[in-house]
Each structure stands twice: as structure tokens, then as C-alpha cells.
Design a protein around this motif. Sequence first.
Motif, short mmCIF file in Angstrom:
data_model
loop_
_atom_site.label_atom_id
_atom_site.label_comp_id
_atom_site.label_asym_id
_atom_site.label_seq_id
_atom_site.Cartn_x
_atom_site.Cartn_y
_atom_site.Cartn_z
N THR A 1 0.82 -1.21 0.00
CA THR A 1 0.00 0.00 0.00
C THR A 1 0.85 1.26 0.00
N ARG A 2 1.90 1.29 0.83
CA ARG A 2 2.75 2.47 0.92
C ARG A 2 3.36 2.83 -0.42
N ASP A 3 3.95 1.85 -1.08
CA ASP A 3 4.62 2.13 -2.35
C ASP A 3 3.63 2.52 -3.44
N TYR A 4 2.44 1.90 -3.43
CA TYR A 4 1.47 2.24 -4.46
C TYR A 4 0.89 3.63 -4.23
N VAL A 5 0.69 4.01 -2.98
CA VAL A 5 0.20 5.36 -2.68
C VAL A 5 1.21 6.40 -3.17
N SER A 6 2.49 6.15 -2.90
CA SER A 6 3.54 7.08 -3.35
C SER A 6 3.58 7.15 -4.88
N PHE A 7 3.46 6.00 -5.52
CA PHE A 7 3.41 5.94 -6.98
C PHE A 7 2.24 6.77 -7.51
N PHE A 8 1.07 6.62 -6.92
CA PHE A 8 -0.10 7.35 -7.39
C PHE A 8 0.06 8.86 -7.18
N LEU A 9 0.65 9.25 -6.05
CA LEU A 9 0.87 10.68 -5.79
C LEU A 9 1.79 11.29 -6.85
N PHE A 10 2.87 10.58 -7.16
CA PHE A 10 3.78 11.09 -8.20
C PHE A 10 3.06 11.15 -9.54
N TRP A 11 2.33 10.09 -9.87
CA TRP A 11 1.61 10.06 -11.14
C TRP A 11 0.62 11.20 -11.24
N PHE A 12 -0.13 11.43 -10.19
CA PHE A 12 -1.17 12.47 -10.20
C PHE A 12 -0.54 13.86 -10.30
N CYS A 13 0.53 14.10 -9.56
CA CYS A 13 1.18 15.42 -9.58
C CYS A 13 1.90 15.69 -10.89
N SER A 14 2.14 14.64 -11.69
CA SER A 14 2.79 14.81 -13.00
C SER A 14 1.83 15.27 -14.08
N LEU A 15 0.53 15.10 -13.86
CA LEU A 15 -0.45 15.37 -14.92
C LEU A 15 -0.43 16.81 -15.43
N PRO A 16 -0.29 17.84 -14.57
CA PRO A 16 -0.27 19.20 -15.11
C PRO A 16 0.87 19.46 -16.09
N ALA A 17 2.00 18.79 -15.93
CA ALA A 17 3.15 19.03 -16.81
C ALA A 17 2.88 18.57 -18.23
N ILE A 18 1.96 17.62 -18.42
CA ILE A 18 1.65 17.13 -19.75
C ILE A 18 0.87 18.17 -20.56
N TRP A 19 0.24 19.10 -19.88
CA TRP A 19 -0.63 20.08 -20.53
C TRP A 19 0.12 21.03 -21.45
N PHE A 20 1.36 21.36 -21.11
CA PHE A 20 2.08 22.42 -21.84
C PHE A 20 2.58 21.92 -23.20
N PRO A 21 2.55 22.77 -24.24
CA PRO A 21 3.05 22.39 -25.57
C PRO A 21 4.56 22.16 -25.54
#
Length: 564
Positions: free
Chosen positions: A176-196
Motif C-alpha cells: 500500500t505504501r509504495d502504491y500510494v507514493s506511486f499514485f501521488l507522483f503520477w497524479f502530480c505529474s499530470l499538469p506538466a503534460i498540458w504544456f506544448p
Amino acid sequence: MEKLKQSKARYYADKLAVESEPGLTNAQLMLTNHDLKPVEPERRQWGPWNFVGFWIADSFNINTWMISSSMISGPDGISWWQSWLCVWIGYTIAGFFICLTGRIGATYHISFPVICRSSFGIWGSLWPVFNRAAMACIWYGVQSWIGGECVTLMLRSIWSNYKDLPNTFPSQSTNTRDYVSFFLFWFCSLPAIWFPVHKIRHLFTVKAYFVPAAGITFFIWAIVRAHGIGPIVHQGGKATGSALGWAMVKGIMSSIANFATLIVNDPDFARFARKPKDALWSQFITIPVGFAVTSFIGIIVSSSSAVIYGGEAVWNPLDLLGRFLDSANSGERFGVFMIASAFALAQLGTNIAANSVSAGTDMTALLPRYLNIRRGGYICALVGLVMCPWNLLSTSNNFTTYLSAYSVFLSSIAGVMICDYYFVRKGFLQIRDLYSAQSTGPYYYTFGFHWRGYTAYICGILINIVGFVGAIGRKVPAGATYLYNLNFFCGFIVASATYYLLCKYFPIPATSDVWMEVGEDIRNPSVAYGADDEADAGSEGSPDRYGIKGDEEAGVRERKLGNF
């Protein structure tokens, strides 16, 4: 009622459609949109220092540390200086290939999926593009998982009991700990995909300052804890004789395999260069130097772990940071937090550069009517979330096996693509025809598929396939294993040689007898059938639709032999 449903479906389909040039046929709408067209001058904003910053930023990532430091771990581990020598050789070769593919994008300002159409066919290019998109999605998940490990260290630095978070996962591969950390990183990365793409160079500029500073800090900290660099550098390797030679070969090939996706997708970034030379020396020099410095830090830090804790070297720098954290005071906890934060930023930048942009560009080519780079990037992120990247990182052996398998397929694509541009066409491309679905077009070949390109691609894979079976645990002849240890070179050489011979004995249209790059005339070409524009005007004194003036055209037209 049926007509109403059809009208609603058409309405929503039109709402989902992305921006495209007016006047295109339905077939052309499957070949182009704004993100696939040649980059117009206003968006060519990458100068040489942007490429330097890009590669410095990309070199400082955990993946680079893992590859170099994993060479000194295990029963066949080599010494630190042998590992570093492998890194210099491997990344110098990778830099050479990067410049070869990057020049195509920097000259004609087109991306990998469009370049592929000249060697695989208008519709045949979709399989290599899909192949690389799938690989990029898998790699996005791997890099996100590593980023999640950074988040774990950051949270442990603040709350020490986060390490003991109760596990509710039935799987033995993660918790659970490692997957929660993975999800947090994944979620916080989403805004960076928006920029051209032409604007994300600023992210790499920030990363190029912050991450190397943190890496050097980690390097000094490890040396201090090992009581100087002397005990580290005096450690010998375990491999001897022929085992040592093959271990070094594998190390070199692992370094090249680390660049397998970047070798084919460098045009996705190089096409934003102001001029071709901006993407030449800046890349060729920065890649081996930047990655060698990062690898040296990783090698010394990994070697220091054997001195500090005894036993096997810790090949994952995050595992070593975790050990530092186990007995850390408040000041050291802050240091771990800052280093882990820098590594998280490094993973974000690498994921954007090597994976989300690559996958986004590829998916744009797979469904250009409804996908652009931004939408494709978010699909890539979704795939990275639902896969199981932790299985690939369970041991250093799994990790390097995956890298080798990854390069088997992409080396064949790179071989065909580079041979087509440099040796068969001699730098000549007819840009508008790369967006044409007409059967009379020079890149349409046979029903849109180029059999020569596919034959060469398959041959490049077949040379490595038996060795790959051996790499996953099956018993195979020793010769196949030795060939597989050279998988990138074998795939590249066989694919490019096969393609050249096939094109020599079965000539293709739209080639030149002399070196002829005509990308400097490209401004903002229209790709609609029958359209006239400043890049493809047929008037006197201006380039014709093939991008050449006057008598120079003769050396090209004599090779237009039809579509075979």
C-alpha cells in the motif's frame, strides 16, 4: 429516431475533433493535424543552449544511476572504472545515433511518425509508431514508479512512521505504501503534460540547475560516510577473463539501450530547432559528457555503499538514501528530503521528455482526427497507471533484461529510418507527399505499405529473437546469446543493410543521386491536395512542390520510377 442518433453522434465526434487544416479529404484527416504538420518558424524556438540544458537535465535521473551502478553489482560485477569506461563508450555511440535522427527533424521540422512514412509507407508507418508508443507507455509507468519511490523518501523524511503504513494489498510484488507514493507522483505529474512541446524547455532549464546540485551533494555525502574516496576506488570487480569482456559489452549495450526510444524520437524535439546545426554539436557533446558525469556519481555512490555497509553494493540510489534515512538526525532528514525532491523532479522531466511527448506524438499519428500530443500524453499516463511497473524493477537483472528487449525492436526501426534518409534518399524528402494518401504518391508504395522497409525491419528483429528467448530463461545456443549481447548493433546493421540492398535492386521513387536536403524552404506548407503555398509554389524563381529549383530537379525526377 435513427437520424437523430446519427446527428448527435456526428455532433459529439466533431466536438472531439482536433484542429486541422481546412480542405482535407477524409483520408488526409487520418494523416495530419496541427501537431503533425511541419513546425512553422514561430514555434522553432530551441537554440543550442536549450538542447544543452535539455540533455543535462535528462542525464540526471535515477535510471541513468541504475544502469551504471548495476554494472558493479551481482556475481559478474565489474570495477568502478570499467563501468565508467562502458558508460563513455555507450553514450558516445548513442549521441552519434541521436544526431543522425535529430538532423532529419531539425532540417525538415517533422516528427518521427511523419519521417517513418518515407521508409515504411503512408499506412505502413502506423505499426512502428504503435510499437514505439506502446514502449513509451510502459516506460512511463516504470519512470513513474521510480518517482513514487522518491515520494516515499520525501514522506518518510517528514513522517518516519510512513515507512510502516499498513499493507492492504494482496499482491506480494508491492504494498500500500509504495502504491500510494506511486499514485501521488503520477497524479502530480499530470499538469506538466498540458504544456506544448516548444514551451516545456523551461522545465528542463530549472531541472538542469536544481538536480545536478542535489546529485553532487549526494555524491559528497556518500564519500564522507565511506571515509574518503580511497576505499571506494580500490574495490576490484568480480568478473575476470571472458566474463569480464562480455560484462563490459553488456554494460555498453545497456547504455545504448537506455537511449533506444530517444534515438528514434529525437526528431520530436529537434524539429523545434531554429536551424539544423543547433541540434548537432550541442547534442553530440552534451550527451556523453552529461551522462558520463551522472554515471560517475552513481558508480561512486553505489560503490560507497559496499564500504559503508559491507556486502553487495546497493545499485539503486534510492535504496541507499533509505538506508541513510534509517539512522538520520533532523538535519540529515532534511538533506534526504531535498535530494529525493530533486530526484522526483528529475523523473518528471525524463518522463515528459522521453515518454509522454513521444507517446503523445505517436498517438497523434495513429488517430490524428481526434488526438493531439496533449491528449496522447494523458492516454500514456493512464496506461502507465494501470500497468505493473514494479515487476520490471524487482531486480537489476529484470531491469537490464527489459532494456535489452526494448532495444531489439527499436534498433530495427532506427536502422531502416537512418538508412532510408542518409544512404537511399541522400537527404531528400518531398514534404507534402508525406501527408498524401493518393495511390500515385511516392510514399504510398503498395496499398500504403513499403515491403522493403518491413522486410528489413523483420530481419533486424529475427537476428536477435533467439537470444531474447535465452535472456528470459530458456536454453539457447551460445552463439545466439553472444549475438544478443550485441542486440542493438545486430538489429541496426542487419535492418539497414537489408533495406539498402532491397532499395538498390528494387529502386524506389523520390530519391536523389546527390546529397540534397531541401528543408530550408519549408515555412508553413499546406498539405491539402492542389493547394499552393509559399513552401510548395510552382511559380518561376521559387521552389516547386519537391522543394528544388530549376536544373537541380533533374537529378531527382529521373528516379521517380512509380510506386512499387
